[in-house]
Motif scaffolding. Sequence first.
Motif, PDB file in Angstrom:
ATOM      1  N   ALA A   9       0.813  -1.215   0.000  1.00 14.19           N
ATOM      2  CA  ALA A   9       0.000   0.000   0.000  1.00 14.19           C
ATOM      3  C   ALA A   9       0.846   1.264   0.000  1.00 14.19           C
ATOM      4  O   ALA A   9       0.319   2.355  -0.179  1.00 14.19           O
ATOM      5  N   GLY A  10       2.146   1.125   0.196  1.00 16.04           N
ATOM      6  CA  GLY A  10       3.007   2.296   0.278  1.00 16.04           C
ATOM      7  C   GLY A  10       3.237   2.942  -1.070  1.00 16.04           C
ATOM      8  O   GLY A  10       3.158   2.287  -2.122  1.00 16.04           O
ATOM      9  N   PRO A  11       3.566   4.233  -1.104  1.00 17.52           N
ATOM     10  CA  PRO A  11       3.763   4.922  -2.374  1.00 17.52           C
ATOM     11  C   PRO A  11       4.981   4.429  -3.148  1.00 17.52           C
ATOM     12  O   PRO A  11       5.060   4.651  -4.354  1.00 17.52           O
ATOM     13  N   LEU A  12       5.925   3.765  -2.478  1.00 11.15           N
ATOM     14  CA  LEU A  12       7.117   3.252  -3.164  1.00 11.15           C
ATOM     15  C   LEU A  12       7.052   1.746  -3.375  1.00 11.15           C
ATOM     16  O   LEU A  12       8.076   1.107  -3.642  1.00 11.15           O
ATOM     17  N   ALA A  13       5.852   1.159  -3.268  1.00 11.47           N
ATOM     18  CA  ALA A  13       5.699  -0.278  -3.463  1.00 11.47           C
ATOM     19  C   ALA A  13       6.258  -0.688  -4.829  1.00 11.47           C
ATOM     20  O   ALA A  13       5.997  -0.032  -5.843  1.00 11.47           O
ATOM     21  N   GLY A  14       7.025  -1.751  -4.841  1.00 13.65           N
ATOM     22  CA  GLY A  14       7.618  -2.248  -6.079  1.00 13.65           C
ATOM     23  C   GLY A  14       8.998  -1.691  -6.365  1.00 13.65           C
ATOM     24  O   GLY A  14       9.694  -2.206  -7.245  1.00 13.65           O
ATOM     25  N   ALA A 379      19.620 -14.222  -1.179  1.00 14.49           N
ATOM     26  CA  ALA A 379      20.116 -13.152  -2.051  1.00 14.49           C
ATOM     27  C   ALA A 379      19.297 -13.088  -3.329  1.00 14.49           C
ATOM     28  O   ALA A 379      19.775 -13.402  -4.422  1.00 14.49           O
ATOM     29  N   ARG A 380      18.048 -12.683  -3.191  1.00 15.70           N
ATOM     30  CA  ARG A 380      17.186 -12.550  -4.364  1.00 15.70           C
ATOM     31  C   ARG A 380      16.086 -11.554  -4.065  1.00 15.70           C
ATOM     32  O   ARG A 380      15.717 -11.315  -2.910  1.00 15.70           O
ATOM     33  N   TRP A 381      15.580 -10.949  -5.121  1.00 20.01           N
ATOM     34  CA  TRP A 381      14.422 -10.066  -4.990  1.00 20.01           C
ATOM     35  C   TRP A 381      13.186 -10.942  -4.876  1.00 20.01           C
ATOM     36  O   TRP A 381      13.050 -11.940  -5.588  1.00 20.01           O
ATOM     37  N   SER A 382      12.283 -10.567  -3.983  1.00 18.18           N
ATOM     38  CA  SER A 382      11.102 -11.390  -3.740  1.00 18.18           C
ATOM     39  C   SER A 382       9.974 -10.986  -4.669  1.00 18.18           C
ATOM     40  O   SER A 382       9.961  -9.898  -5.236  1.00 18.18           O
ATOM     41  N   GLU A 383       8.998 -11.874  -4.756  1.00 18.99           N
ATOM     42  CA  GLU A 383       7.776 -11.547  -5.476  1.00 18.99           C
ATOM     43  C   GLU A 383       6.917 -10.607  -4.660  1.00 18.99           C
ATOM     44  O   GLU A 383       6.140  -9.831  -5.176  1.00 18.99           O
ATOM     45  N   GLY A 384       7.034 -10.684  -3.352  1.00 21.20           N
ATOM     46  CA  GLY A 384       6.291  -9.818  -2.439  1.00 21.20           C
ATOM     47  C   GLY A 384       7.169  -9.454  -1.271  1.00 21.20           C
ATOM     48  O   GLY A 384       8.377  -9.589  -1.328  1.00 21.20           O
ATOM     49  N   HIS A 385       6.560  -9.046  -0.180  1.00 19.54           N
ATOM     50  CA  HIS A 385       7.308  -8.587   0.987  1.00 19.54           C
ATOM     51  C   HIS A 385       7.197  -9.537   2.164  1.00 19.54           C
ATOM     52  O   HIS A 385       7.597  -9.204   3.251  1.00 19.54           O
ATOM     53  N   ASP A 386       6.654 -10.708   1.961  1.00 20.00           N
ATOM     54  CA  ASP A 386       6.377 -11.567   3.117  1.00 20.00           C
ATOM     55  C   ASP A 386       7.176 -12.856   3.118  1.00 20.00           C
ATOM     56  O   ASP A 386       6.883 -13.768   3.853  1.00 20.00           O
ATOM     57  N   ASP A 387       8.248 -12.930   2.277  1.00 18.16           N
ATOM     58  CA  ASP A 387       9.028 -14.172   2.264  1.00 18.16           C
ATOM     59  C   ASP A 387       9.941 -14.221   3.468  1.00 18.16           C
ATOM     60  O   ASP A 387      10.274 -13.257   4.094  1.00 18.16           O
TER      61      ASP A 387
END
Length: 387
Positions: A9-14, A379-387
Amino acid sequence: MSAATSAAAGPLAGLKVLELGQLIAGPFAGKTLGDFGADVIKIEPPGTGDPLRQWRLLHNGTSVWWQVQSRNKRSVVLDLRSDEGRSEVRRLIDEADVLIENFKPGTLEKWGLGYDTLAASNPGLIMLRISGYGQDGPYRDLPGFAVVAEAMGGLRHLMGEPGRVPVRAGVSLGDTLAALHGVIGVLLALQARARTGRGQVVDVALYEAVFNCMESLLPEYSAFGAVRQPAGSALPGIAPSNAYRCADGQVVIGGNGDSIYKRLMSAIGRDDLGSDPALAHNAGRAAQVDRIDAAITAWTVQRPVAEVVTVLQAASVPVGRIYTVQDMAEDPHYRARGMIQRIVTTDGLALDVPGVVPRLSDTPGGIHRLAPGLGEHPARWSEGHDD
């Protein structure tokens, strides 16, 4: 974690942010971006990780400061001095939007991670570089900490009593000012990238961030040769604005607006000063500041802080107690504004931490991830923020 919010929900999401910095300046910038939804991966060296983990007061071996400075981040351990570590970090950088670093200038170039090299494979990359003196200039290679930046930037000279050794603020203002300037630079660079598709370097020097906040210091010297000197708790040339002794403590009073000054003088029973035409405007009051301050002190010193605050607030005069952290923690306004948030750390400590600043009405920031353990994440970018 009662203060949890959704990062999505944050303005910088993604927004993908890779943080290579340590201690305060770089990590404070990363924290601020993370508070507003950015996906922040913090790279830490093997072994002890960021030294901030061990700074100041510890709980179960970890600084409680860490719980604030590294919230909303993931921790990945990589040795940037090794080929393997640099290869892994390059892979992450190739997918990143923003890279934050606060090493000594030239360090990343020595590791083959200079901006030109990185931008060749990721032309949209924005690199925030925070250092003591900037990426060029004759002082580029000198080590620079906040304490030195505050001195060079002009702040330290103005702090303290006239004729005394200058004092410092009890926090590292040079670092946090640089971090906030860095965040501004990143947001500006993102706006430019939206038009051009290209990233750029945001070069922030600690001393310049301090210097940028020095108000009229330079033009007054340029025009009049005036070298402003320390003035204790007063604000030179602005009157009345000072700290004043009370019967049981101190208050600060800002009575320097023309109409505010009249209300202040009326409240303390000095209408003679309030109606004096020589004191109607700031220039006249500044010339007689000692007389005005003496009149205010004669009134405040006979009264407890609570009475002074009550009387002057009723007269719409800016006034306030000088807060300790205990005052902040117990103040209902802090809590009503969400400036004190309660979290429970992974080892079970219930902890009050500062809320998110600034407040956005539609896309507010928040605490969506606890500060990580060392090397807690892959060491990877996640699909979301909950991994």
